[in-house]
Design a protein around this motif. Structure first.
Motif, short mmCIF file in Angstrom:
data_model
loop_
_atom_site.label_atom_id
_atom_site.label_comp_id
_atom_site.label_asym_id
_atom_site.label_seq_id
_atom_site.Cartn_x
_atom_site.Cartn_y
_atom_site.Cartn_z
N GLY A 20 -6.48 6.32 -5.97
CA GLY A 20 -5.89 5.02 -5.69
C GLY A 20 -5.54 4.18 -6.88
N SER A 40 -3.06 2.77 -10.04
CA SER A 40 -1.67 2.36 -10.22
C SER A 40 -1.21 1.42 -9.11
CB SER A 40 -0.72 3.57 -10.29
OG SER A 40 -0.34 3.98 -8.99
N ALA A 41 0.01 0.93 -9.27
CA ALA A 41 0.57 -0.02 -8.31
C ALA A 41 0.79 0.61 -6.95
CB ALA A 41 1.90 -0.57 -8.85
N GLY A 97 -1.26 2.82 -5.59
CA GLY A 97 -2.54 3.30 -5.08
C GLY A 97 -2.94 2.72 -3.74
N ASP A 98 -2.57 1.46 -3.48
CA ASP A 98 -2.97 0.82 -2.23
C ASP A 98 -2.30 1.42 -1.01
OD1 ASP A 98 -4.58 -0.86 -3.68
OD2 ASP A 98 -3.09 -2.47 -3.80
N THR A 99 -1.09 1.93 -1.17
CA THR A 99 -0.34 2.47 -0.03
C THR A 99 -0.24 3.99 -0.05
OG1 THR A 99 1.74 2.15 -1.25
CG2 THR A 99 1.04 0.38 0.23
N SER A 105 -1.11 7.65 0.50
CA SER A 105 -2.02 8.32 1.43
C SER A 105 -1.33 9.52 2.06
CB SER A 105 -2.44 7.34 2.54
OG SER A 105 -3.12 8.02 3.57
N ASN A 139 1.07 9.07 5.03
CA ASN A 139 2.50 8.73 4.89
C ASN A 139 3.39 9.86 5.40
OD1 ASN A 139 2.31 6.14 3.83
ND2 ASN A 139 2.13 6.87 1.71
#
Length: 491
Positions: A192, A194-195, A197-199, A201, A204
């Motif tokens: 998770g 880097s920028a 990392g939050d999304t 998965s 997706n």
């Protein structure tokens, strides 16, 4: 074809079955170069740039389309491999079509493969110009395309060793970069950082309207673009006449194809679509560049853009190499002007390369006239030409197997698994893709171009027969021998 012809040349000068003529070429491609050319052939602009439009159409299901097409491409390459180890020649597919189907089919296949690479060269020049826009948006596409065309043309005139070395390093950059992308992408998904990392998965792949967000039909319609991405895997067959040890290097290059497909296509796309949801990608933008821009690694997107630029130049470089060799094979069989059969002092078909490069310049014109449609038009035409080439490989393989079973020809040391059954499966698949091309408004232009090309080839053949008694005699001989190959045999 009778066994007495094996190892000889016909009276008209054409090569008989079983010969492996040097044809004046320098066997300057070593094992590492052939292996890397084979690997690089599976990584091109169809993946780096074309995948953006296909993701927009198919979503995550594009991964499945690449896997399905990859199985068919492996069938095609194993069929080609069996033929190459039966008789390794620089003319490759055209030579096999000429031998098993007759001189007309060799003539059509040779010229169509030449067209494929001329048009593919246009596509790669277009892609390279688009990539340069990332850094220099004010430079017109046609200027960049012209500069790269001249640069690669000069490089191809030097020697086959220089071509092999350039292609080795081009491919090395692509392979290293994709492996690096996969590792970084998996790190983002797992840890998770880097920028993105939050999304990022694995969800997706199915969370945004499912694995087939636009339906199975839309996914299947991407197969023409997917098949374009695999064009150039057969280039290893053209290198047969200039490989130092084709009996050793060619089987190894072909047998590693499934691994390359799993890693570079299925693996890379899976990771990219886990890092960034599929709805964030769009036509005309490399999904790899977009993904690394999202991750936010300093200079990451610029590095990836350099890699995909390298991939485009690599493919165009291969195009110039193969077109010159195919024109020389046609000239050697009196199916093209004799002038195209001459070798330069560096043992390269310089005149054929020059003609091909000049016609690739049409891509420069397209980038000037219709820059927004140039890539779509040329890739659709290249795909149609590629399907024809692959079809000729498969049909030649089927007829070769029948001749082997009947005892008329020696068995290859590299037989395709499943015999000709897999070749028949691949033939049906390619016919299905052709139907999809006909149903696609943008892709349909390739069929119009194909019809015009067929008329030009038919007229050209009639002119050749009328003015060249060798071709007329060869046609009569092949017609008399054709029934032998059409006998029913075991698959």
């Amino acid at each position: 074809m009778t066994s007495t012809q094996v190892g000889n040349r016909h009276e008209d000068g054409s090569t008989a079955v079983g010969t492996t003529p040097e044809e004046g070429y320098e066997r300057g491609l070593g094992s590492r170069q052939v292996q890397m050319i084979a690997i690089g052939g599976a990584i091109g602009v169809g993946l780096f740039l074309g995948a953006g439009a296909n993701i927009e159409k198919a979503g995550p299901s594009l991964i499945l389309m690449y896997a399905l097409a990859g199985v068919i491409v492996f069938f095609i390459m194993r069929a080609l491999g069996e033929l190459l180890l039966y008789r390794p020649v620089s003319g490759s597919f055209a030579e096999y079509a000429r031998e098993f189907l007759g001189p007309f089919w060799g003539y059509v296949t040779g010229w169509t493969y030449w067209l494929l690479w001329v048009v593919t060269g246009m596509a790669e020049l277009t892609a390279a110009a688009i990539y340069i826009h990332y850094w220099f948006p004010d430079i017109p596409q046609w200027v960049t395309a012209l500069a790269f065309l001249v640069l690669l043309y000069v490089a191809n005139l030097i020697s086959v060793k220089i071509f092999g070395e350039i292609e080795f390093w081009f491919s090395m950059v692509k392979v290293t970069a994709i492996i690096g992308m996969i590792v970084i992408g998996l790190g983002v998904v797992t840890f998770g950082f880097s920028a993105a990392g939050d999304t990022a998965s694995a969800s997706n792949l199915w969370a945004h309207d499912g694995f087939f967000p636009n339906g199975v039909g839309s996914s299947l319609m991407t197969l023409q673009g997917v098949m374009f991405a695999y064009l150039a895997v057969e280039l290893v067959g053209v290198t047969a006449g200039e490989s130092e040890n084709p009996e050793k290097t060619l089987p190894k290059a072909i047998n590693t194809l499934p691994f390359r497909i799993i890693v570079f296509y299925v693996g890379a796309l899976s990771v990219i679509l886990m890092v960034v949801k599929w709805t964030a990608f769009e036509d005309g933008v490399s999904p790899f560049v977009a993904a690394f821009a999202k991750i936010g690694i300093p200079a990451g997107a610029a590095i990836v853009n350099f890699v995909v630029l390298t991939a485009a130049l690599s493919s165009c470089n291969s195009g110039m190499y193969s077109t010159g060799r195919m024109l020389r094979d046609l000239a050697a069989n009196a199916e093209a002007p004799k002038l195209l059969g001459r070798l330069s002092s560096s043992k390269t078909p310089a005149i054929g390369i020059t003609l091909s490069a000049a016609l690739m310049g049409i891509g420069v014109v397209l980038n000037y006239v219709v820059p927004e449609k140039a890539f779509t038009y040329v890739t659709s035409v290249a795909t149609a030409a590629g399907i024809w080439t692959w079809m000729m490989i498969l049909v030649s393989h089927i007829l070769y197997r029948r001749a082997v079973v009947a005892g008329r020809l020696p068995a290859s040391s590299f037989p395709a698994p499943g015999g000709s059954v897999c070749s028949w499966i691949a033939v049906v698949f390619l016919l299905m893709v052709t139907v999809f091309i006909a149903l696609d408004p943008d892709g349909r232009i390739s069929l119009y171009v194909g019809a015009g090309w067929a008329v030009c080839l038919a007229v050209g053949w009639l002119v050749l027969k009328a003015n060249n008694p060798q071709i007329a005699q060869r046609s009569i001989r092949e017609q008399e021998q054709a029934p032998e190959f059409m006998d029913k045999g075991s698959v």
